[in-house]
Design a protein around this motif. Structure first.
Motif, short mmCIF file in Angstrom:
data_model
loop_
_atom_site.label_atom_id
_atom_site.label_comp_id
_atom_site.label_asym_id
_atom_site.label_seq_id
_atom_site.Cartn_x
_atom_site.Cartn_y
_atom_site.Cartn_z
N ASP A 89 47.20 29.94 39.85
CA ASP A 89 48.90 30.24 40.23
C ASP A 89 49.22 29.44 41.33
N SER A 90 50.45 29.68 42.20
CA SER A 90 50.59 28.75 42.72
C SER A 90 52.19 29.01 43.63
N PRO A 91 51.89 30.03 44.58
CA PRO A 91 53.55 30.32 45.35
C PRO A 91 54.64 29.96 44.50
N CYS A 92 55.57 31.06 44.98
CA CYS A 92 56.39 30.18 44.24
C CYS A 92 58.27 32.17 43.69
N LEU A 93 58.85 31.61 43.89
CA LEU A 93 59.40 32.63 43.89
C LEU A 93 60.12 32.88 42.41
N ILE A 127 38.37 31.35 46.11
CA ILE A 127 38.01 32.80 45.12
C ILE A 127 36.48 32.37 45.41
N GLY A 128 36.20 31.34 46.40
CA GLY A 128 34.33 31.51 46.39
C GLY A 128 33.87 32.24 46.38
N PRO A 129 34.13 32.88 48.23
CA PRO A 129 33.26 33.93 48.56
C PRO A 129 34.20 35.33 47.70
N LEU A 130 35.17 35.71 47.28
CA LEU A 130 34.77 36.64 46.10
C LEU A 130 34.32 36.50 45.40
N THR A 131 34.13 35.37 44.71
CA THR A 131 33.08 35.69 43.36
C THR A 131 31.79 35.18 44.02
N ALA A 132 31.22 34.79 44.92
CA ALA A 132 29.55 34.54 44.96
C ALA A 132 29.20 36.01 45.92
N ALA A 133 30.19 36.91 46.10
CA ALA A 133 29.84 38.47 46.57
C ALA A 133 29.95 38.89 44.91
N ASN A 134 31.28 38.32 44.01
CA ASN A 134 30.78 40.03 43.15
C ASN A 134 29.25 38.99 41.92
N LEU A 135 29.19 38.06 41.74
CA LEU A 135 27.77 38.05 41.62
C LEU A 135 26.93 37.91 41.58
N GLY A 136 26.97 37.44 42.85
CA GLY A 136 25.46 36.72 43.08
C GLY A 136 24.93 35.46 43.70
N VAL A 137 25.69 35.00 42.85
CA VAL A 137 25.52 33.38 42.94
C VAL A 137 25.83 32.45 44.06
N LEU A 197 32.89 26.91 33.48
CA LEU A 197 34.53 27.03 33.65
C LEU A 197 35.16 28.25 33.98
N VAL A 198 35.67 28.51 35.59
CA VAL A 198 36.34 30.23 35.28
C VAL A 198 38.27 29.37 36.12
N CYS A 199 39.05 30.11 35.79
CA CYS A 199 40.19 29.58 36.27
C CYS A 199 41.43 31.20 36.44
N ASN A 200 41.22 31.45 37.43
CA ASN A 200 42.29 32.83 36.84
C ASN A 200 43.30 32.82 38.22
N ASP A 201 44.52 33.31 37.72
CA ASP A 201 45.22 33.95 38.21
C ASP A 201 45.25 35.17 39.37
N HIS A 202 45.86 35.06 40.60
CA HIS A 202 46.23 36.08 41.10
C HIS A 202 45.83 35.61 42.71
N GLU A 203 45.49 34.22 42.62
CA GLU A 203 44.37 33.75 43.84
C GLU A 203 45.07 34.02 45.32
N GLU A 204 46.39 33.58 44.70
CA GLU A 204 47.79 33.26 46.03
C GLU A 204 48.40 34.66 46.78
N VAL A 205 47.61 36.18 45.94
CA VAL A 205 48.47 37.44 46.74
C VAL A 205 46.66 37.78 46.40
N SER A 209 43.55 37.65 44.50
CA SER A 209 42.44 38.41 43.12
C SER A 209 42.37 39.61 43.40
N MET A 210 43.06 40.88 43.67
CA MET A 210 42.90 41.86 43.47
C MET A 210 43.38 42.60 42.07
N SER A 211 42.98 41.72 40.56
CA SER A 211 43.50 41.84 39.56
C SER A 211 42.59 42.27 38.34
N ALA A 212 42.98 43.01 37.01
CA ALA A 212 42.62 42.60 36.04
C ALA A 212 42.12 41.25 35.37
N GLU A 213 42.95 40.03 35.52
CA GLU A 213 42.47 38.62 35.53
C GLU A 213 42.57 37.75 36.84
#
Ligand SMILES: [Zn+2]
Length: 430
Positions: free
Chosen positions: A85-89, A379-389, A262-270, A272-276
């Motif tokens: 995702d990218s910021p937009c209107l 998404i680095g710190p979130l993924t690190a904390a979620n997975l412990g990687v 490779l993981v490419c997630n939506d909603h990073e710009e807001v 990252s708290m969503s199902a995807e």
């Protein structure tokens, strides 16, 4: 892959991907061409060694991986992450505005948009539409108007003498784009315009009723090489489709001997708290189904490289960087350090990146924010904390982050690609 070929394909990728849904569709197409197999989260998975797979969630996030030829518990997984995702209107649910005969659409600001550059641009519109088809089924499809269908005109300087020293943007009142002029008794609904466009784009579609949409405006000007010597690429959404493209090319080009993902997630710009999003369980669920009981051992041998663009030092604003940590465009990808964990890099993950780069004789730089300024995140710190990687935050340096048109160097992307490809086929990462 050669430098020029890499950048030409990058430009095609950017132009084909005006929204996260389009970006994922573009990636899916490349993966299909490369022989990766689609997985459905609703079905059982029977994964085989030495194969490539991918799963898509909500159409806007994707996890693609190679199972490798070794036991995943012994080999670990070489992971790369980015965001789609990218910021937009984005268009509001009841968007129609009619003022002085102008038909406009109300817009919601998605993410941390740099608003000023949105004025005086040829804007197009794209995203996902959900509808009922001829047989009464609810379906999704993508739409992309492609041509310039809207515009947000600046207010003339004569009507605002302080425009150059003191103009601010009110996102509620200043931003609704103008789409057309209409008669006084006009009753056009936005969904009618959408139906017309869908019928044009997909003549076979049986559209009974549009029930919802998620649509964003974007700059109709395509990505291009810029500079007297083509030192730069200018485009919308370099943050972070550049990293999605690099990660995808690295995975496709890697040998497939080692487990890589490779993981490419939506909603990073807001956030990252969503199902995807990266705070959601998508990646974790894929790892469970892939690794089963071996997951903990696999993770302990794995590393994640979170790729998201960095701020290059701007020659007109040099004081915004620490004097020893101002990354220069075209002098290599930027290892991002923040000991307060806004970035997940540690000395071990940074060392591996530097070591691979040294082996390949490729450049890198290191960034830490000024001590008197706040720091962005990824998404680095979130993924690190979620997975412990163990995780590294890295990114190509760019200018104008979150503007409608951003700028990066033509030599950094291919450098990061070469390092990530080497990482993905490396025998041992941790
Ligand atoms: Zn980003």
């Amino acid at each position: 892959m050669e430098h020029a070929e890499f950048n030409n394909h990058l430009i095609e990728f950017l132009n084909a991907s005006p929204t996260p849904w389009h970006a994922v569709a573009t990636m899916k197409q490349r993966l299909d061409e490369a022989g990766f197999k689609a997985l459905d989260e609703k079905e059982d998975w029977n994964l085989e060694a030495g194969e490539g797979y991918y799963a898509i969630r909500n159409g806007s996030s994707i996890v693609a991986f190679r199972t490798g030829r070794r036991d995943v518990a012994e080999a670990g997984i070489r992971m790369v992450g980015a965001h789609t995702d990218s910021p937009c209107l984005k268009v509001k649910p009841n968007p129609e505005l009619r003022r002085k005969g102008f038909f406009q659409l109300g817009v919601e600001v998605y993410g941390g948009v740099l608003l000023n550059p949105w004025f005086d641009r040829d804007l197009s519109l794209a995203g996902r539409v959900t509808y009922v088809d001829g047989s009464g089924r609810v379906s999704d499809t993508l739409v992309d108007f492609r041509k310039a269908v809207a515009y947000i005109p600046s207010l003339a300087i004569h009507l605002d003498r302080e425009a150059n020293s003191n103009r601010t943007v009110n996102p509620q009142t200043d931003l609704p784009p103008v789409l057309m002029q209409v008669p006084e008794d006009d009753t056009t609904a936005f969904s009618d315009l959408l139906s017309e466009q869908l019928s044009r784009e997909q003549p076979g579609i049986e559209l009974r009723k549009i029930l919802g949409y998620e649509l964003g405006f974007y700059d109709a000007q395509p990505a291009s090489f810029v500079g007297l010597r083509d030192d730069f690429i200018a485009s919308a959404r370099l943050d972070n489709l550049l990293s999605c493209y690099i990660g995808l090319q690295a995975l496709i080009d890697s040998s497939g001997d080692e487990p890589a993902l490779l993981v490419c997630n939506d909603h990073e710009e807001v956030g990252s708290m969503s199902a995807e999003g990266a705070q959601g369980p998508f990646l974790s669920s894929v790892l469970d189904r892939w690794c089963g009981k071996s997951r903990a051992r696999a993770i302990a041998r794995s590393m994640m490289i979170s790729a998201d663009n960095a701020h290059g030092i701007h020659p007109n604003y040099m004081d915004r960087h620490d004097e020893n940590h101002g990354p220069i465009l075209n002098q290599g990808p930027v290892i991002k350090v923040n000991h307060n964990q806004r970035y997940a890099t540690n000395s071990r993950s940074a060392a591996l990146y530097r070591h691979i780069s040294d082996e390949l004789d490729l450049p890198y730089q290191t960034f830490v924010v000024r001590s008197d300024m706040g720091c962005g995140s990824t998404i680095g710190p979130l993924t690190a904390a979620n997975l412990g990687v163990t995780t590294l935050d890295i990114g190509v340096p760019q200018f104008g982050m979150h503007s409608i048109r951003e700028m990066a160097g033509t030599r950094d992307g291919v450098t990061l690609f070469r390092v990530l490809r080497a990482f993905m086929q490396r025998e041992e990462v941790l």
